[in-house]
Design a protein around this motif. Sequence first.
Motif, PDB file in Angstrom:
ATOM      1  N   LEU A   1       0.847  -1.200   0.000  1.00 49.60           N
ATOM      2  CA  LEU A   1       0.000   0.000   0.000  1.00 49.60           C
ATOM      3  C   LEU A   1       0.877   1.243   0.000  1.00 49.60           C
ATOM      4  O   LEU A   1       0.945   2.000   0.963  1.00 49.60           O
ATOM      5  CB  LEU A   1      -0.925  -0.023   1.220  1.00 49.60           C
ATOM      6  N   THR A   2       1.535   1.474  -1.107  1.00 47.84           N
ATOM      7  CA  THR A   2       2.595   2.483  -1.178  1.00 47.84           C
ATOM      8  C   THR A   2       2.088   3.921  -1.153  1.00 47.84           C
ATOM      9  O   THR A   2       2.894   4.852  -1.054  1.00 47.84           O
ATOM     10  CB  THR A   2       3.442   2.263  -2.435  1.00 47.84           C
ATOM     11  N   LYS A   3       0.758   4.120  -1.207  1.00 45.75           N
ATOM     12  CA  LYS A   3       0.205   5.473  -1.117  1.00 45.75           C
ATOM     13  C   LYS A   3      -0.098   5.877   0.328  1.00 45.75           C
ATOM     14  O   LYS A   3      -0.480   7.028   0.579  1.00 45.75           O
ATOM     15  CB  LYS A   3      -1.068   5.592  -1.956  1.00 45.75           C
ATOM     16  N   LEU A   4       0.084   4.963   1.259  1.00 39.50           N
ATOM     17  CA  LEU A   4      -0.248   5.247   2.647  1.00 39.50           C
ATOM     18  C   LEU A   4       0.560   6.419   3.196  1.00 39.50           C
ATOM     19  O   LEU A   4       1.775   6.474   3.036  1.00 39.50           O
ATOM     20  CB  LEU A   4       0.008   4.017   3.520  1.00 39.50           C
ATOM     21  N   THR A   5      -0.139   7.325   3.876  1.00 39.41           N
ATOM     22  CA  THR A   5       0.515   8.410   4.610  1.00 39.41           C
ATOM     23  C   THR A   5       0.282   8.277   6.113  1.00 39.41           C
ATOM     24  O   THR A   5       0.989   8.896   6.898  1.00 39.41           O
ATOM     25  CB  THR A   5      -0.001   9.785   4.156  1.00 39.41           C
ATOM     26  N   HIS A   6      -0.704   7.467   6.504  1.00 37.25           N
ATOM     27  CA  HIS A   6      -1.095   7.373   7.920  1.00 37.25           C
ATOM     28  C   HIS A   6      -1.481   5.938   8.242  1.00 37.25           C
ATOM     29  O   HIS A   6      -2.337   5.353   7.575  1.00 37.25           O
ATOM     30  CB  HIS A   6      -2.276   8.309   8.184  1.00 37.25           C
ATOM     31  N   ILE A   7      -0.845   5.374   9.277  1.00 40.26           N
ATOM     32  CA  ILE A   7      -1.256   4.089   9.846  1.00 40.26           C
ATOM     33  C   ILE A   7      -1.353   4.269  11.353  1.00 40.26           C
ATOM     34  O   ILE A   7      -0.394   4.687  11.998  1.00 40.26           O
ATOM     35  CB  ILE A   7      -0.251   2.956   9.554  1.00 40.26           C
ATOM     36  N   SER A   8      -2.513   3.963  11.915  1.00 40.22           N
ATOM     37  CA  SER A   8      -2.661   3.952  13.361  1.00 40.22           C
ATOM     38  C   SER A   8      -3.332   2.652  13.775  1.00 40.22           C
ATOM     39  O   SER A   8      -4.476   2.381  13.416  1.00 40.22           O
ATOM     40  CB  SER A   8      -3.478   5.141  13.857  1.00 40.22           C
ATOM     41  N   LEU A   9      -2.570   1.845  14.524  1.00 31.69           N
ATOM     42  CA  LEU A   9      -3.066   0.583  15.083  1.00 31.69           C
ATOM     43  C   LEU A   9      -2.762   0.522  16.571  1.00 31.69           C
ATOM     44  O   LEU A   9      -2.653  -0.554  17.151  1.00 31.69           O
ATOM     45  CB  LEU A   9      -2.413  -0.597  14.352  1.00 31.69           C
ATOM     46  N   LYS A  10      -2.635   1.674  17.197  1.00 38.50           N
ATOM     47  CA  LYS A  10      -2.249   1.713  18.600  1.00 38.50           C
ATOM     48  C   LYS A  10      -3.381   1.211  19.490  1.00 38.50           C
ATOM     49  O   LYS A  10      -4.559   1.229  19.112  1.00 38.50           O
ATOM     50  CB  LYS A  10      -1.830   3.121  19.003  1.00 38.50           C
ATOM     51  N   ASN A  11      -2.983   0.746  20.680  1.00 38.59           N
ATOM     52  CA  ASN A  11      -3.934   0.297  21.696  1.00 38.59           C
ATOM     53  C   ASN A  11      -4.837  -0.823  21.189  1.00 38.59           C
ATOM     54  O   ASN A  11      -6.060  -0.795  21.343  1.00 38.59           O
ATOM     55  CB  ASN A  11      -4.768   1.472  22.216  1.00 38.59           C
TER      56      ASN A  11
ATOM     57  N   LEU B   1       1.892   2.697  16.592  1.00 40.28           N
ATOM     58  CA  LEU B   1       1.747   1.287  16.953  1.00 40.28           C
ATOM     59  C   LEU B   1       1.868   1.093  18.461  1.00 40.28           C
ATOM     60  O   LEU B   1       2.052  -0.033  18.928  1.00 40.28           O
ATOM     61  CB  LEU B   1       2.804   0.449  16.230  1.00 40.28           C
ATOM     62  N   SER B   2       1.763   2.146  19.218  1.00 41.62           N
ATOM     63  CA  SER B   2       1.978   2.083  20.659  1.00 41.62           C
ATOM     64  C   SER B   2       0.852   1.338  21.361  1.00 41.62           C
ATOM     65  O   SER B   2      -0.253   1.177  20.836  1.00 41.62           O
ATOM     66  CB  SER B   2       2.085   3.503  21.210  1.00 41.62           C
ATOM     67  N   GLY B   3       1.159   0.869  22.581  1.00 43.15           N
ATOM     68  CA  GLY B   3       0.129   0.313  23.441  1.00 43.15           C
ATOM     69  C   GLY B   3      -0.395  -1.042  23.053  1.00 43.15           C
ATOM     70  O   GLY B   3      -1.464  -1.453  23.519  1.00 43.15           O
ATOM     71  N   ASN B   4       0.329  -1.786  22.220  1.00 39.73           N
ATOM     72  CA  ASN B   4      -0.082  -3.151  21.897  1.00 39.73           C
ATOM     73  C   ASN B   4       0.504  -4.172  22.870  1.00 39.73           C
ATOM     74  O   ASN B   4       0.041  -5.306  22.915  1.00 39.73           O
ATOM     75  CB  ASN B   4       0.307  -3.495  20.465  1.00 39.73           C
ATOM     76  N   GLU B   5       1.551  -3.761  23.592  1.00 39.24           N
ATOM     77  CA  GLU B   5       2.173  -4.550  24.641  1.00 39.24           C
ATOM     78  C   GLU B   5       2.992  -5.734  24.113  1.00 39.24           C
ATOM     79  O   GLU B   5       4.053  -6.044  24.642  1.00 39.24           O
ATOM     80  CB  GLU B   5       1.131  -5.086  25.648  1.00 39.24           C
ATOM     81  N   ARG B   6       2.521  -6.415  23.049  1.00 38.82           N
ATOM     82  CA  ARG B   6       3.171  -7.658  22.637  1.00 38.82           C
ATOM     83  C   ARG B   6       3.870  -7.581  21.280  1.00 38.82           C
ATOM     84  O   ARG B   6       4.327  -8.599  20.759  1.00 38.82           O
ATOM     85  CB  ARG B   6       2.157  -8.801  22.635  1.00 38.82           C
TER      86      ARG B   6
END
Length: 421
Positions: free
Chosen positions: A289-299, A321-326
């Motif tokens: 997905l080379t057009k991506l400017t934003h990814i948020s998967l935190k928590n 990607l913060s707050g995933n713990e693992r």
Amino acid sequence: GNEISGEIPRSIGDLTHLTSLRLNSNRLSGEIPDEIGELTNLIYLNLWTGYGAAENAFSTEVARPSIMKRCGRGSGAGTGGDKIGFDGTIPTTIGLLTNLRFLTLADNLLEGTIPTEMGRLSALLKLALWSNDLEGPIPDELRRLTNMIEIYLDDNDLGEEITPDVGSWTKLTHLDFRCNDFTGAIPSQFGLLTKLTELNIPAQEMTGTIPTELGQLTRLTTLELSSNEFTGRIPTEFGNLVNLRWLDIPANRLSGPIPTEVGRMRSMEWFDIPNSNLEGEIPSEFGLLTKLTHISLKNNELDGPLPRELGLLTNLKILELSGNERLDGRLPTELGNCRNLEILELYSNDFEGRIPTEYDNMRDLSRFWIYRNDLDGAVPDRMDNLVFDIDTNILRPRVDIRIDCGELECFYCTNREGIDC
């Protein structure tokens, strides 16, 4: 606008030959007179109180990343309680305007329910009722408006379940129900709206799973379902949404893995599903997905290493990607290829090893949060204008942090040996 004030006179009903009535961008107030129903030749009726071009009442341009374009909740929203506009209820006589194609009553003080008589407006193409105080359900009678291509009911107090009759609006390209009080599940009949390019139903009280039928909406460019109570998995059928640029589903209760089928969504620019219960590893297919400017998967509850393929996303500006713990393992050196990164949040995970020197290439990086990991070694050299947080790692003391402290904003910056910044 002309700054016209006062009320619409009842004598407006004498202008029976009018085909277009545009009173937007003025300071009119009071109730909409019943006599408006005598203008049976009207094709265009615009009583929007907003300023700007009349067609902006139908605009869906959103000031990203906020989902709350017009979401103010209240008749004085954004105006300090001094909002001016039409009040009272929508007159039932509006159902007599059977030639009407464009109707906007947006950004007023209208209350009560949407009149069932509006179901008679069979020629209607665009309907904008956003930012009022309307309540109650969407009338079943609106299923007869089969020619509609745009409908905006956002920022009201509409509620109850969304009727499956929305499936009759097969010509719709834009649907915006955000910021209401709808409940229940998304009807599977939404899958019949195959011409939709924008579907916005955030900030509700909706539940259930996301229907797989949404994967049939292959023309979608925007899908916003944030701040609901959706459960279950991200449908694998989302891989069919090859034109989707904006996927926004934060603050739900989704679970299960991110489907590898996301790799087929090559138009994606914004992928936002934080604050949920997603599990498993981050798919390497993100690298497609080379057009991506934003990814948020935190928590979420993601685990495993970061895929090296993230380094292919050279347009990426935000990676949260913060707050995933693992999430664990070493930070991939390939991420240093993302030279346009401005925000990199990796805190509260289980990363180990050194920060790759390749991260020096991130010349635009302004926020780098990595606390609560198991990183060690020296910090890379070039960190100008960096908001830098390294607490609870075993990084070398400050003698190895070669930055201009005058440009440093530092939070909880103490290593395990007790050495302060």
